[in-house]
Design an enzyme around this catalytic site. Sequence first.
Site, PDB file in Angstrom:
ATOM      1  N   GLY A  35      50.277  16.771  38.172  1.00  0.00           N
ATOM      2  CA  GLY A  35      48.979  17.420  38.356  1.00  0.00           C
ATOM      3  C   GLY A  35      47.831  16.773  37.599  1.00  0.00           C
ATOM      4  O   GLY A  35      46.681  17.178  37.769  1.00  0.00           O
ATOM      5  N   LYS A 189      20.337  44.428  44.970  1.00  0.00           N
ATOM      6  CA  LYS A 189      21.796  44.246  44.904  1.00  0.00           C
ATOM      7  C   LYS A 189      22.301  44.532  43.493  1.00  0.00           C
ATOM      8  O   LYS A 189      21.665  44.148  42.522  1.00  0.00           O
ATOM      9  CB  LYS A 189      22.122  42.794  45.282  1.00  0.00           C
ATOM     10  CG  LYS A 189      23.596  42.469  45.254  1.00  0.00           C
ATOM     11  CD  LYS A 189      23.849  41.025  45.640  1.00  0.00           C
ATOM     12  CE  LYS A 189      24.102  40.156  44.447  1.00  0.00           C
ATOM     13  NZ  LYS A 189      24.485  38.788  44.758  1.00  0.00           N
TER      14      LYS A 189
END
Length: 290
Positions: A35, A189
């Site tokens: 990885g 919001k």
Amino acid sequence: MKIVLGPASAQLGEKIAELLHLEKVPVTFKTFPDGENYVRLEGSVQNEEAVIVQTTSPPQDSRLLQLALIADAAKRNGAERVTAVVPYLAYARQDRVFLQGETVSIEVVARMLKAAGVDRLMTVNVHQEGILGRFPFPAKTVSSIPLLAEHFKHKGLEKAFALAPDEGAMHIAEEAKAVLGGECGYLEKQRDRYTGQISVEKKSLDVKGKTVVIFDDIISTGGTIVAAAKILKELGVGKVYTACAHPLLIGDAEKRILEAGVEEVVGTDSVPSHVSKVSLAPLIAAELVR
Ligand code: R5P
């Protein structure tokens, strides 16, 4: 100046290099079986300004590390100055401590890039411009909103209502209005800091029968746009479109937005995808030689 083609934005980097007639430096990169990332510059940057074009949309951590590795490689190979062009700047939304015990992620990212060798940074529609002043090197943001608004103007949406999902994004709606020539406004919001749940309040906006384009910096899960579209429908809106600088479009975000009655989702190649109908190349190229 040479353009170093970061693996996450190689196409955008090529376009910028072509516009500026600059030499490109390709980057070999691979991921080891465990990885870890590997990068290698496939050209010289000796005594040059190395402009690394690398967005940091998902997978953010890997792309940030690639950017840091490339910056270090450029410095080690004699670059005079390293400029990072990072269209989508990951972690920019965690720009302060909202809840006790948190970190300011974007400051950590900036310090990491400085340590790797970045001397200056350019990004696009960063979530909150004020954070750039706290970076340990010169950093600036440029806006793709006029280009996105032009896209809609060319589609015949001149005079469309430019809407921001919240007051903090009102400057975006105003930039769009300057191109579209119609009106602009914003919704209210709220985001629950623990659950991430969005709620958009209904308020009186004169959008009945009108075409509205909702502009935002980022579309991630699509929750904001879906909630905004629902309110607009209740207010009797005509057609609704949406545009953003950074179309992250996580999971089935686009499907949910279209199912909420939005005609089209338009983004830039900050995050390359099939909705990236507007290229940032002319904007970034102009800024690099300013
Ligand atoms: C946050 O304030 C940003 O400006 C965007 O509105 C937000 O990131 C969009 O996220 P989502 O698509 O998940 O609602």
